[in-house]
Design a protein around this motif. Structure first.
Motif, PDB file in Angstrom:
ATOM      1  N   ILE A   1      41.142  42.505 -12.951  1.00 17.27           N
ATOM      2  CA  ILE A   1      39.982  43.393 -12.915  1.00 17.27           C
ATOM      3  C   ILE A   1      39.931  44.254 -14.172  1.00 17.27           C
ATOM      4  O   ILE A   1      38.873  44.426 -14.788  1.00 17.27           O
ATOM      5  N   ARG A   2      41.091  44.760 -14.560  1.00 15.69           N
ATOM      6  CA  ARG A   2      41.136  45.620 -15.743  1.00 15.69           C
ATOM      7  C   ARG A   2      40.673  44.845 -16.978  1.00 15.69           C
ATOM      8  O   ARG A   2      39.869  45.342 -17.774  1.00 15.69           O
TER       9      ARG A   2
ATOM     10  N   MET B   1      51.536  43.558  -4.103  1.00 14.47           N
ATOM     11  CA  MET B   1      51.242  42.262  -4.712  1.00 14.47           C
ATOM     12  C   MET B   1      49.770  42.182  -5.111  1.00 14.47           C
ATOM     13  O   MET B   1      49.439  41.777  -6.219  1.00 14.47           O
ATOM     14  N   LEU B   2      48.887  42.605  -4.201  1.00 15.97           N
ATOM     15  CA  LEU B   2      47.460  42.587  -4.527  1.00 15.97           C
ATOM     16  C   LEU B   2      47.169  43.447  -5.756  1.00 15.97           C
ATOM     17  O   LEU B   2      46.479  43.022  -6.686  1.00 15.97           O
ATOM     18  N   GLN B   3      47.708  44.642  -5.752  1.00 16.28           N
ATOM     19  CA  GLN B   3      47.477  45.561  -6.863  1.00 16.28           C
ATOM     20  C   GLN B   3      47.938  44.965  -8.182  1.00 16.28           C
ATOM     21  O   GLN B   3      47.264  45.068  -9.203  1.00 16.28           O
ATOM     22  N   GLU B   4      49.126  44.359  -8.151  1.00 17.19           N
ATOM     23  CA  GLU B   4      49.743  43.938  -9.407  1.00 17.19           C
ATOM     24  C   GLU B   4      49.336  42.541  -9.831  1.00 17.19           C
ATOM     25  O   GLU B   4      49.722  42.088 -10.913  1.00 17.19           O
TER      26      GLU B   4
ATOM     27  N   ALA C   1      60.213  39.260  -8.928  1.00 14.41           N
ATOM     28  CA  ALA C   1      60.414  37.970  -8.249  1.00 14.41           C
ATOM     29  C   ALA C   1      59.776  38.010  -6.861  1.00 14.41           C
ATOM     30  O   ALA C   1      59.165  37.035  -6.415  1.00 14.41           O
ATOM     31  N   LEU C   2      59.915  39.157  -6.198  1.00 10.83           N
ATOM     32  CA  LEU C   2      59.324  39.286  -4.864  1.00 10.83           C
ATOM     33  C   LEU C   2      57.806  39.291  -4.938  1.00 10.83           C
ATOM     34  O   LEU C   2      57.128  38.670  -4.113  1.00 10.83           O
ATOM     35  N   ILE C   3      57.270  39.979  -5.924  1.00  9.33           N
ATOM     36  CA  ILE C   3      55.807  40.012  -6.090  1.00  9.33           C
ATOM     37  C   ILE C   3      55.275  38.597  -6.324  1.00  9.33           C
ATOM     38  O   ILE C   3      54.303  38.171  -5.688  1.00  9.33           O
TER      39      ILE C   3
END
Lengths: 217, 217
Positions: free
Chosen positions: B78-79, B69-72, B22-24
DNA sequence: GGGTATATTAAACGATCGTTTAAATAGTGC
DNA sequence: GCACTATTTAAACGATCGTTTAATATACCC
């Protein structure tokens, strides 16, 4: 020897307009590098070399400084563009595009200010900005496109509305994304870039020229 | 009846990962609409429906939340792109461009996050972002351009390095500038836009079309 | 069912923000 | 020289920020 008191007071007199202009210039550079909330009044005042209370004294509040800065930095550029347009100097895309690119390149703060205004949810004055800047540049581009289209100088598979968007995208983005363009694409955004880039843009929009030889100007 | 104390404690148990997610999601939407400093931890927590201390509990600090957040959010995109590339599904510009445009259109938070990362002086993680995102998309575009060029599917007056920049500009800007595009140019950025826009881009890059028409889809 | 680690809360903390204030100096008109 | 106004200063103000803390309710293990 001049006695300098450490308490409040007014040690030296500058030209008031000089203080105002210093604040405008500092705000222009700071707001180009950071968001409205990300830049503090203290930073701006320090960069301008004046007391931070001068912001409120001359502009009322932070927002007032930002608005005045936009008016006094982007305003003159718009005015110059409209004058050039009135003299018919930018009626053709071949004149308008290099001119627009050169303006963006010569004023490093300009592309960032534009994109921050344009960013959804970010701008503090988007309505004003759209009215006074974006719509006028868009109109100039649109007129140049329509003119070029009528004279057959543009490829015919180009939707004129899309044409405006294409030109907006191509002229603004490279200057805004400068660090990424230089590091991830290896394209230096230097003095020569604006010229070469303008040529590339114009080539894209030009009608198919090379292969067949049955063209009538 | 369930007794609810008003003091500190742990009233009800949720799945911890639910709070994290939820935070992400809230951070993704908030950071897309405001700058890093412009968005408060309290706002994000409120939008996520959790206590603001959860940000520090799960992510250490505000910066940690932003990075996660950016990563997830961008990471999976990208993957997926790289997998599609490995399967040869986006080797041609005719496949890559519509796909890229559709991704930007389907994830409204994406264009703004990208442009904030790209904005000079704004990003908190530009290095990471350039490595993990911009350079990979740029590489995919570059490969597709080189491939198309070899096969004669691209106009020959196109500098391949400029080609990448052209595609970046044309795919990102319209989605970022959505409010201006819609209001100052009258172009609605709706579901149909990505497709029509992709076609326009591909037309621009195509070689001068042959006069007779011998192809019908 | 008792003990313990984990998750959650309200509150408080210090820092920084934009803005205001009161004092003080420099210029201006007489 | 003197009142008066405009300009500048350091300090203080309340609000908000990100973060920490102490308390405690819950889930899990045995």
């Amino acid at each position: 020897m001049i006695k300098t008191t450490t308490g409040p007071g007014r040690p030296r007199r500058k030209d008031p307009d000089e203080v105002r202009q210093a604040l405008i210039a500092a705000a222009r550079d700071q707001f180009a590098q950071g968001s409205f909330k990300g830049v503090s009044v203290r930073e701006i005042a320090r960069a301008a070399g004046v007391n931070q209370a001068m912001v409120n004294y001359y502009f009322g509040d932070k927002r007032g400084l930002y608005e005045a800065m936009l008016q006094e930095t982007i305003g003159p550029l718009i005015r110059t563009l409209e004058e050039a347009e009135a003299r018919g100097e930018v009626a053709r895309l071949e004149d308008l595009i290099p001119r627009h690119a050169a303006t963006l390149a010569a004023n490093p703060w300009l592309p960032n200010l534009i994109i921050r205004e344009v960013l959804y949810g970010e701008s503090e004055f988007r309505n004003l900005f759209i009215e006074k800047f974006a719509s006028r540049v868009a109109a100039a581009l649109r007129r140049a496109i329509d003119g070029g289209r009528d004279k057959g100088e543009l490829r015919d598979d180009l939707d004129p509305r899309f044409g405006t968007l294409i030109l907006f995208s191509l002229t603004i983005y490279p200057f805004v994304a400068r660090p990424v363009v230089e590091r991830a694409m290896g394209i230096p955004i230097d003095d020569a870039f604006a010229g070469r880039w303008s040529e590339q843009i114009l080539q894209l929009l030009a009608p198919p020229k090379p292969p067949p030889e049955d063209e009538d100007p």
